[in-house]
Enzyme design. Structure first.
Site, PDB file in Angstrom:
ATOM      1  N   GLU A  40       0.963  -1.159  -0.301  1.00  0.00           N
ATOM      2  CA  GLU A  40      -0.042  -0.125  -0.124  1.00  0.00           C
ATOM      3  C   GLU A  40       1.041   1.094   0.003  1.00  0.00           C
ATOM      4  O   GLU A  40       1.861   1.686   1.258  1.00  0.00           O
ATOM      5  CB  GLU A  40      -0.931  -0.083   1.339  1.00  0.00           C
ATOM      6  CG  GLU A  40      -1.842   0.797   1.265  1.00  0.00           C
ATOM      7  CD  GLU A  40      -2.622   1.564   2.689  1.00  0.00           C
ATOM      8  OE1 GLU A  40      -2.969   0.337   3.016  1.00  0.00           O
ATOM      9  OE2 GLU A  40      -2.859   2.656   3.530  1.00  0.00           O
ATOM     10  N   ARG A  44       1.038   9.929   2.045  1.00  0.00           N
ATOM     11  CA  ARG A  44       0.950  10.911   3.016  1.00  0.00           C
ATOM     12  C   ARG A  44       2.146  12.037   2.661  1.00  0.00           C
ATOM     13  O   ARG A  44       2.187  13.033   3.387  1.00  0.00           O
ATOM     14  CB  ARG A  44       1.837  10.691   4.328  1.00  0.00           C
ATOM     15  CG  ARG A  44       0.813   9.431   4.672  1.00  0.00           C
ATOM     16  CD  ARG A  44       1.519   8.933   6.186  1.00  0.00           C
ATOM     17  NE  ARG A  44       1.381   7.656   6.345  1.00  0.00           N
ATOM     18  CZ  ARG A  44       1.962   7.139   7.107  1.00  0.00           C
ATOM     19  NH1 ARG A  44       3.375   7.031   8.639  1.00  0.00           N
ATOM     20  NH2 ARG A  44       1.149   5.720   7.493  1.00  0.00           N
ATOM     21  N   THR A  67      -4.584   6.561   1.431  1.00  0.00           N
ATOM     22  CA  THR A  67      -4.424   7.818   2.293  1.00  0.00           C
ATOM     23  C   THR A  67      -5.317   8.255   1.604  1.00  0.00           C
ATOM     24  O   THR A  67      -5.472   9.239   0.826  1.00  0.00           O
ATOM     25  CB  THR A  67      -3.451   8.617   2.679  1.00  0.00           C
ATOM     26  OG1 THR A  67      -2.511   7.560   3.170  1.00  0.00           O
ATOM     27  CG2 THR A  67      -3.431   9.461   3.346  1.00  0.00           C
ATOM     28  N   LYS A 127     -10.502  -1.712   6.420  1.00  0.00           N
ATOM     29  CA  LYS A 127      -9.294  -1.349   7.238  1.00  0.00           C
ATOM     30  C   LYS A 127     -10.663  -0.946   8.393  1.00  0.00           C
ATOM     31  O   LYS A 127     -11.363  -0.232   8.466  1.00  0.00           O
ATOM     32  CB  LYS A 127      -9.056   0.204   6.514  1.00  0.00           C
ATOM     33  CG  LYS A 127      -8.019   0.842   7.151  1.00  0.00           C
ATOM     34  CD  LYS A 127      -7.171   1.701   6.480  1.00  0.00           C
ATOM     35  CE  LYS A 127      -5.968   2.350   7.388  1.00  0.00           C
ATOM     36  NZ  LYS A 127      -5.062   3.020   6.553  1.00  0.00           N
TER      37      LYS A 127
HETATM   38  C1  3PG Z   1      -2.030   4.459   7.524  1.00  0.00           C
HETATM   39  O1  3PG Z   1      -1.697   6.119   7.177  1.00  0.00           O
HETATM   40  O2  3PG Z   1      -2.498   4.034   7.358  1.00  0.00           O
HETATM   41  C2  3PG Z   1      -1.261   4.538   9.091  1.00  0.00           C
HETATM   42  O3  3PG Z   1      -1.647   6.002   9.821  1.00  0.00           O
HETATM   43  C3  3PG Z   1      -0.311   3.339   9.530  1.00  0.00           C
HETATM   44  O4  3PG Z   1      -0.400   3.444  10.747  1.00  0.00           O
HETATM   45  P1  3PG Z   1       0.538   2.454  11.396  1.00  0.00           P
HETATM   46  O5  3PG Z   1       2.098   4.212  10.926  1.00  0.00           O
HETATM   47  O6  3PG Z   1       1.000   2.962  12.558  1.00  0.00           O
HETATM   48  O7  3PG Z   1       1.546   1.862  11.105  1.00  0.00           O
END
Ligand code: 3PG
Length: 208
Positions: A40, A44, A67, A127
């Protein structure tokens, strides 16, 4: 194999945040060498959306894009060949848009109402986010009795401390975790270290 089966048979969904095109090929090599040919890519970072099409060179990877918060991102992910999309929360608009594009959307949910809304729109793989902050394993166990037809990908706070416990739950399809491919190791191009680490984590986490 359909995408939901690919995800559940791998059990681990590594999350990665890409900031440069050069990272795609070494990342793909790590995924192939460790026998985890899915990822995935999280949106971000604003640079990532324009890097996604680099995955067109690597059709052996099942590409997910996460995201996702708007339909423009869905368009770009689909153009790049994404097999599945993940949203942090649930919106009817994005759900319907993904259905219209014939691509699997895995919406983020936390509460029973969100699960019911997503289920009404035809989603049976969700999710569970942010997993640890939302009641974690205990909450998913209680959902199993009430929503037996729903499977979850818990994400958010999953690490070597709790991964195996999540994977033992009947309603967990796979776990999602950025900890599987740490961003700091990607930034320093430590691909051998990433591969060794992922190989070790896979052996530690997976139940047979
Ligand atoms: C996401 O982007 O789905 C989550 O913030 C991932 O969480 P993690 O960094 O704790 O795995």
């Amino acid at each position: 194999m359909d995408i939901t089966n690919i995800i559940s048979s791998n059990q681990l969904l590594p999350l990665a945040t890409l900031t440069s095109r050069d990272q795609v090929e070494p990342l793909v090599n790590v995924l192939i060498n460790t026998g985890l040919p899915l990822v995935e890519i999280t949106l971000r970072d604003e640079r990532t959306i324009d890097i996604l099409d680099e995955f067109k060179k690597h059709p052996n990877i099942t590409l997910g894009v996460g995201t996702i918060k708007n339909s423009n991102q869905i368009d770009k992910a689909v153009e790049a060949g994404a097999s599945f999309l993940i949203t942090p929360g649930f919106t009817k608009k994005l759900s319907q848009y993904a259905f219209s594009k014939d691509v699997l959307l895995i919406p983020g949910t936390q509460t029973p109402s969100e699960i019911m809304l997503a289920s009404e729109q035809g989603h049976s793989l969700l999710k569970f986010f942010p997993a640890e902050l939302s009641g974690g394993i205990a909450r998913l166990e209680s959902y199993n009795a009430v929503f037996p037809d729903i499977k979850f990908i818990p994400t958010g706070g999953i690490s070597e401390k709790n991964a195996s416990s999540y994977l033992k739950l009947d309603n967990v399809s796979a776990i999602g975790a950025s900890a599987l491919i740490p961003s700091e190791l990607m930034r320093s191009n430590s691909w051998k270290e990433i591969e060794d680490r992922l190989t070790k984590l896979k052996t530690t986490y997976l139940i047979s």
